[in-house]
Write an enzyme that holds these catalytic residues in place. Structure first.
Site, PDB file in Angstrom:
ATOM      1  N   HIS A  17       0.985  -1.256   0.017  1.00 34.44           N
ATOM      2  CA  HIS A  17      -0.112   0.003  -0.007  1.00 34.44           C
ATOM      3  C   HIS A  17       0.718   1.179   0.020  1.00 34.44           C
ATOM      4  O   HIS A  17       0.689   2.328  -0.636  1.00 34.44           O
ATOM      5  CB  HIS A  17      -0.896   0.081   1.127  1.00 34.44           C
ATOM      6  CG  HIS A  17      -1.936  -1.167   1.544  1.00 34.44           C
ATOM      7  ND1 HIS A  17      -1.920  -1.936   2.551  1.00 34.44           N
ATOM      8  CD2 HIS A  17      -2.931  -1.677   0.595  1.00 34.44           C
ATOM      9  CE1 HIS A  17      -2.866  -2.720   2.365  1.00 34.44           C
ATOM     10  NE2 HIS A  17      -3.573  -2.476   1.156  1.00 34.44           N
ATOM     11  N   LYS A  41     -17.505  -6.630   8.921  1.00 34.50           N
ATOM     12  CA  LYS A  41     -16.011  -7.421   8.900  1.00 34.50           C
ATOM     13  C   LYS A  41     -15.616  -7.178  10.551  1.00 34.50           C
ATOM     14  O   LYS A  41     -15.629  -6.153  11.024  1.00 34.50           O
ATOM     15  CB  LYS A  41     -15.121  -6.542   7.979  1.00 34.50           C
ATOM     16  CG  LYS A  41     -13.993  -7.188   7.388  1.00 34.50           C
ATOM     17  CD  LYS A  41     -13.654  -6.445   6.431  1.00 34.50           C
ATOM     18  CE  LYS A  41     -12.288  -7.191   5.871  1.00 34.50           C
ATOM     19  NZ  LYS A  41     -11.372  -6.428   4.690  1.00 34.50           N
ATOM     20  N   ARG A  90      -1.616  -6.800  -7.454  1.00 34.25           N
ATOM     21  CA  ARG A  90      -0.521  -7.681  -7.108  1.00 34.25           C
ATOM     22  C   ARG A  90      -0.267  -8.852  -8.244  1.00 34.25           C
ATOM     23  O   ARG A  90       0.763  -9.298  -8.367  1.00 34.25           O
ATOM     24  CB  ARG A  90      -0.573  -8.064  -5.785  1.00 34.25           C
ATOM     25  CG  ARG A  90      -0.581  -7.268  -4.716  1.00 34.25           C
ATOM     26  CD  ARG A  90      -1.006  -7.963  -3.618  1.00 34.25           C
ATOM     27  NE  ARG A  90      -2.290  -8.224  -3.507  1.00 34.25           N
ATOM     28  CZ  ARG A  90      -2.950  -8.915  -2.468  1.00 34.25           C
ATOM     29  NH1 ARG A  90      -2.470  -8.984  -1.370  1.00 34.25           N
ATOM     30  NH2 ARG A  90      -4.216  -9.061  -2.550  1.00 34.25           N
ATOM     31  N   SER A 127      -2.428  -7.582   3.381  1.00 38.37           N
ATOM     32  CA  SER A 127      -2.926  -7.533   5.007  1.00 38.37           C
ATOM     33  C   SER A 127      -3.271  -8.460   5.824  1.00 38.37           C
ATOM     34  O   SER A 127      -2.845  -9.024   6.754  1.00 38.37           O
ATOM     35  CB  SER A 127      -4.243  -6.490   5.133  1.00 38.37           C
ATOM     36  OG  SER A 127      -3.711  -5.085   4.665  1.00 38.37           O
TER      37      SER A 127
END
Length: 152
Positions: A17, A41, A90, A127
């Site tokens: 990031h 979440k 990615r 993450s």
């Protein structure tokens, strides 16, 4: 003024990031790092901690601002007068997922999505990997900015 929203949960911010934001600074007059709030979440770090990690990592970069938001990213773009959404890619799976979101956003608004490929040295970092390493007592120093390491 060319303004971009870089949305995400950033639980926590990673070096991937960080790299995308740093590279985006040369493309935009302002990058708003927008931490999305999703009540469904479960996060490892609180919203305040995640915001602090990013603000600390970019404390010397005046073109980066950090906010939190709920709802659609395109609504946030309209509110902030941002014409662009910045996203990092990615791998091919990221591309397919992000492409669908970008097409949807463009069909609902005039917001353009700008994709930057992650640097090879950070392309493996996510993450969720960072959280797994943390949960198991591992060393995250090569995965995240210094502002997150302080939390350990």
């Amino acid at each position: 003024m060319r303004k971009a929203i870089f949305p995400g949960s950033f639980d926590p911010i990673t070096n991937g990031h960080f790299d995308i934001i740093k590279r985006g600074v040369s493309l935009f007059d302002e990058i708003i790092v927008a931490i999305g709030v999703n009540a469904e979440k479960k996060y490892m770090f609180s919203l305040e901690e995640r915001k602090h990690f990013i603000e600390e990592a970019f404390k010397d970069e005046p073109k980066v601002r950090v906010i939190t938001y709920q709802g659609l990213t395109i609504d946030l773009c309209k509110k902030e007068n941002a014409e662009f959404i910045l996203r990092g890619l990615r791998n091919p799976a990221d591309f397919e997922f992000e492409k669908a979101i970008a097409h949807t956003n463009r069909s609902l608004s005039k917001i353009e999505t700008v994709f930057l490929l992650t640097a090879a040295r950070t392309s493996y970092i996510s993450s969720s990997i960072v959280r797994d390493v943390l949960r198991n007592g591992g060393d995250i120093t090569k995965l995240v900015p210094q502002s997150v390491i302080v939390k350990k």
